[in-house]
Design a protein around this motif. Structure first.
Motif, PDB file in Angstrom:
ATOM      1  N   CYS A 113       4.476  11.137  10.430  1.00 31.04           N
ATOM      2  CA  CYS A 113       4.663  10.292   9.239  1.00 31.04           C
ATOM      3  C   CYS A 113       3.586  10.566   8.200  1.00 31.04           C
ATOM      4  O   CYS A 113       3.861  10.619   6.994  1.00 31.04           O
ATOM      5  N   ALA A 114       2.355  10.746   8.641  1.00 25.85           N
ATOM      6  CA  ALA A 114       1.269  11.044   7.712  1.00 25.85           C
ATOM      7  C   ALA A 114       1.475  12.377   7.014  1.00 25.85           C
ATOM      8  O   ALA A 114       0.969  12.600   5.905  1.00 25.85           O
ATOM      9  N   LEU A 115       2.251  13.268   7.644  1.00 22.56           N
ATOM     10  CA  LEU A 115       2.548  14.578   7.063  1.00 22.56           C
ATOM     11  C   LEU A 115       3.867  14.577   6.286  1.00 22.56           C
ATOM     12  O   LEU A 115       4.321  15.636   5.852  1.00 22.56           O
ATOM     13  N   GLY A 116       4.481  13.388   6.131  1.00 20.67           N
ATOM     14  CA  GLY A 116       5.650  13.282   5.270  1.00 20.67           C
ATOM     15  C   GLY A 116       6.963  12.936   5.933  1.00 20.67           C
ATOM     16  O   GLY A 116       7.973  12.739   5.245  1.00 20.67           O
ATOM     17  N   ALA A 141       0.813  -1.217   0.000  1.00 21.88           N
ATOM     18  CA  ALA A 141       0.000   0.000   0.000  1.00 21.88           C
ATOM     19  C   ALA A 141       0.845   1.265   0.000  1.00 21.88           C
ATOM     20  O   ALA A 141       0.312   2.366  -0.177  1.00 21.88           O
ATOM     21  N   ASP A 142       2.149   1.127   0.219  1.00 20.63           N
ATOM     22  CA  ASP A 142       3.059   2.266   0.341  1.00 20.63           C
ATOM     23  C   ASP A 142       2.582   3.221   1.438  1.00 20.63           C
ATOM     24  O   ASP A 142       2.551   4.431   1.280  1.00 20.63           O
ATOM     25  N   ARG A 143       2.203   2.630   2.570  1.00 23.91           N
ATOM     26  CA  ARG A 143       1.765   3.380   3.735  1.00 23.91           C
ATOM     27  C   ARG A 143       2.697   3.080   4.906  1.00 23.91           C
ATOM     28  O   ARG A 143       3.328   2.028   4.963  1.00 23.91           O
ATOM     29  N   THR A 144       2.737   3.983   5.851  1.00 28.23           N
ATOM     30  CA  THR A 144       3.539   3.792   7.057  1.00 28.23           C
ATOM     31  C   THR A 144       2.814   2.877   8.032  1.00 28.23           C
ATOM     32  O   THR A 144       1.625   3.052   8.292  1.00 28.23           O
ATOM     33  N   LEU A 145       3.539   1.897   8.550  1.00 27.81           N
ATOM     34  CA  LEU A 145       3.041   1.025   9.615  1.00 27.81           C
ATOM     35  C   LEU A 145       3.968   1.169  10.813  1.00 27.81           C
ATOM     36  O   LEU A 145       5.148   0.787  10.752  1.00 27.81           O
ATOM     37  N   LEU A 146       3.450   1.752  11.889  1.00 22.25           N
ATOM     38  CA  LEU A 146       4.210   1.910  13.119  1.00 22.25           C
ATOM     39  C   LEU A 146       3.632   0.995  14.194  1.00 22.25           C
ATOM     40  O   LEU A 146       2.439   0.697  14.193  1.00 22.25           O
ATOM     41  N   VAL A 147       4.486   0.577  15.107  1.00 20.18           N
ATOM     42  CA  VAL A 147       4.080  -0.255  16.238  1.00 20.18           C
ATOM     43  C   VAL A 147       4.436   0.498  17.514  1.00 20.18           C
ATOM     44  O   VAL A 147       5.441   1.215  17.566  1.00 20.18           O
ATOM     45  N   GLY A 148       3.604   0.332  18.560  1.00 21.42           N
ATOM     46  CA  GLY A 148       3.694   1.165  19.753  1.00 21.42           C
ATOM     47  C   GLY A 148       4.888   0.928  20.644  1.00 21.42           C
ATOM     48  O   GLY A 148       4.734   0.722  21.856  1.00 21.42           O
ATOM     49  N   PHE A 149       6.097   0.977  20.075  1.00 20.90           N
ATOM     50  CA  PHE A 149       7.338   0.930  20.850  1.00 20.90           C
ATOM     51  C   PHE A 149       7.727   2.363  21.194  1.00 20.90           C
ATOM     52  O   PHE A 149       8.413   3.031  20.425  1.00 20.90           O
ATOM     53  N   GLY A 150       7.311   2.832  22.361  1.00 15.90           N
ATOM     54  CA  GLY A 150       7.553   4.222  22.725  1.00 15.90           C
ATOM     55  C   GLY A 150       8.853   4.484  23.452  1.00 15.90           C
ATOM     56  O   GLY A 150       9.270   5.644  23.580  1.00 15.90           O
ATOM     57  N   TRP A 151       9.531   3.429  23.936  1.00 15.03           N
ATOM     58  CA  TRP A 151      10.715   3.646  24.763  1.00 15.03           C
ATOM     59  C   TRP A 151      11.886   4.313  24.040  1.00 15.03           C
ATOM     60  O   TRP A 151      12.692   5.002  24.695  1.00 15.03           O
ATOM     61  N   PRO A 152      12.056   4.170  22.721  1.00 14.14           N
ATOM     62  CA  PRO A 152      13.144   4.921  22.071  1.00 14.14           C
ATOM     63  C   PRO A 152      13.052   6.429  22.270  1.00 14.14           C
ATOM     64  O   PRO A 152      14.055   7.130  22.111  1.00 14.14           O
TER      65      PRO A 152
END
Length: 352
Positions: free
Chosen positions: A308-311, A114-125
């Motif tokens: 990410c949705a904003l580029g 889909a050429d979309r961003t997929l993020l996973v909720g790893f917030g510790w970084p």
């Protein structure tokens, strides 16, 4: 530009993290939320000023969202994530990412197609002390990494034992059944807590895990409270990684991290907000204050999705590639705990 957002299967964690992060950003319009529990979706929508709600997550796609937050238990992730990606949305999904590695790979493939961003909720970084650790590795202060030790203690014992967490940071309590069925959650402490460790360590070091041997408590259980593991990186370096489920309290998660290398060593204590670099020369550099803070910002993954949705490019510590690697490692860990032997982890590229 105003982004349209929806939150699928909103619950306690969404009320503490996703919805505060979305509603605080004036570039985002939260169009709707869903929850399968009658009355829950309506009450959450009312609390956060969201105009629409539904008990069916599929109905939210009719709003043509730019961004979708998937906050369901892991058993629901694959169907919801792929549907959102195929509809053209950028997606943040909570962890554990998937019940098993095949499901993780299918979600990752869907994001690429889909050429979309997929993020996973790893917030510790985003915690300053771990950003500091990665920076020190990247500039060569540790040199070639030889050994890593990491222990994490989190107050999830009640949840994993069928009780209640009392609510995340004051929000409504989490649903206990989410955490007590492997078919729903994917596992106990190794899936819920150690997934954070595996993702964080791979991100800090830039290395991929190659094999793992592990024990769980209760022995060989996939509804584990505690885990001890010995991992190897693809470089040959070793990692002793453990996690424990504490009794309920309001203390923040307790991280202890040590990295040993050819040029120096680093010690991190998130609970006391301190870090110490010891160079091979014997010189000691102490870090404290904001740079050594182990504070967790629960809105960080949501805010990253907006950017990410904003580029903006996906942050390396939250990518679907990294999360897929973590699921592969978790699958191998549970297999090793059952069999009593070291298990190889299927390699993949592009996780750093």
């Amino acid at each position: 530009m105003t982004l349209t957002a929806v939150v699928m299967s909103a619950g306690a964690w969404s009320m503490s993290s996703h919805l505060p992060g979305l509603t605080a950003d004036d570039r985002v319009r939260v169009a709707a939320v869903s929850s399968p529990t009658p009355g829950r979706a309506e009450s959450i929508a009312r609390e956060f000023g969201v105009p629409d709600w539904s008990t069916d997550w599929r109905a939210l796609l009719a709003f043509d969202p730019d961004i979708v937050v998937v906050s369901s238990p892991p058993v629901g992730h694959e169907e919801q994530v792929i549907a959102a990606l195929e509809h053209g949305a950028h997606v943040l999904v909570e962890k554990p990412f998937a019940l098993e590695a095949g499901s993780a790979q299918r979600m990752l493939d869907a994001a690429r197609a889909a050429d979309r961003t997929l993020l996973v909720g790893f917030g510790w970084p985003h915690a300053p002390v771990f950003s500091l650790a990665r920076e020190l590795v990247e500039v060569g202060e540790i040199g070639e990494i030889e050994h890593v030790m990491c222990h994490l203690a989190v107050n999830v014992r009640a949840l994993l034992s069928g009780g209640s967490d009392g609510g995340w940071q004051g929000a409504d309590a989490s649903e206990p059944t989410t955490y007590t069925s492997v078919a729903v959650s994917g596992g106990g402490a190794a899936a819920v807590s150690m997934s954070h460790q595996l993702g964080l360590l791979s991100w800090i070091t830039g290395l991929e895990f190659a094999s793992v041997a592990a024990t769980t408590w209760p022995p060989a259980s996939q509804l584990d409270l505690h885990v001890s593991s010995n991992l190897t990186f693809s470089s040959g370096a070793g990692a002793a990684v453990s996690c424990a489920s504490t009794h309920p309290d309001r203390a923040e998660p307790q991280w202890h991290l040590a990295i040993y290398g050819s040029a120096g060593q680093l010690w991190v204590d998130s609970y006391d907000n301190c870090a110490r670099l010891v160079r091979a020369s014997g010189e000691v550099v102490e870090f404290d204050g904001e740079r050594a803070s182990g504070h967790y910002d629960p809105t960080a993954p949501t805010r990253a999705l907006i950017e990410c949705a904003l580029g903006a490019p996906p942050p390396a510590g939250m990518t679907g590639e990294l999360a897929t690697h973590v699921v592969r490692a978790t699958d191998a860990l549970y297999e090793g705990a059952r069999s009593g032997r070291a298990v190889s982890i299927t390699p993949m590229e592009g996780i750093s």
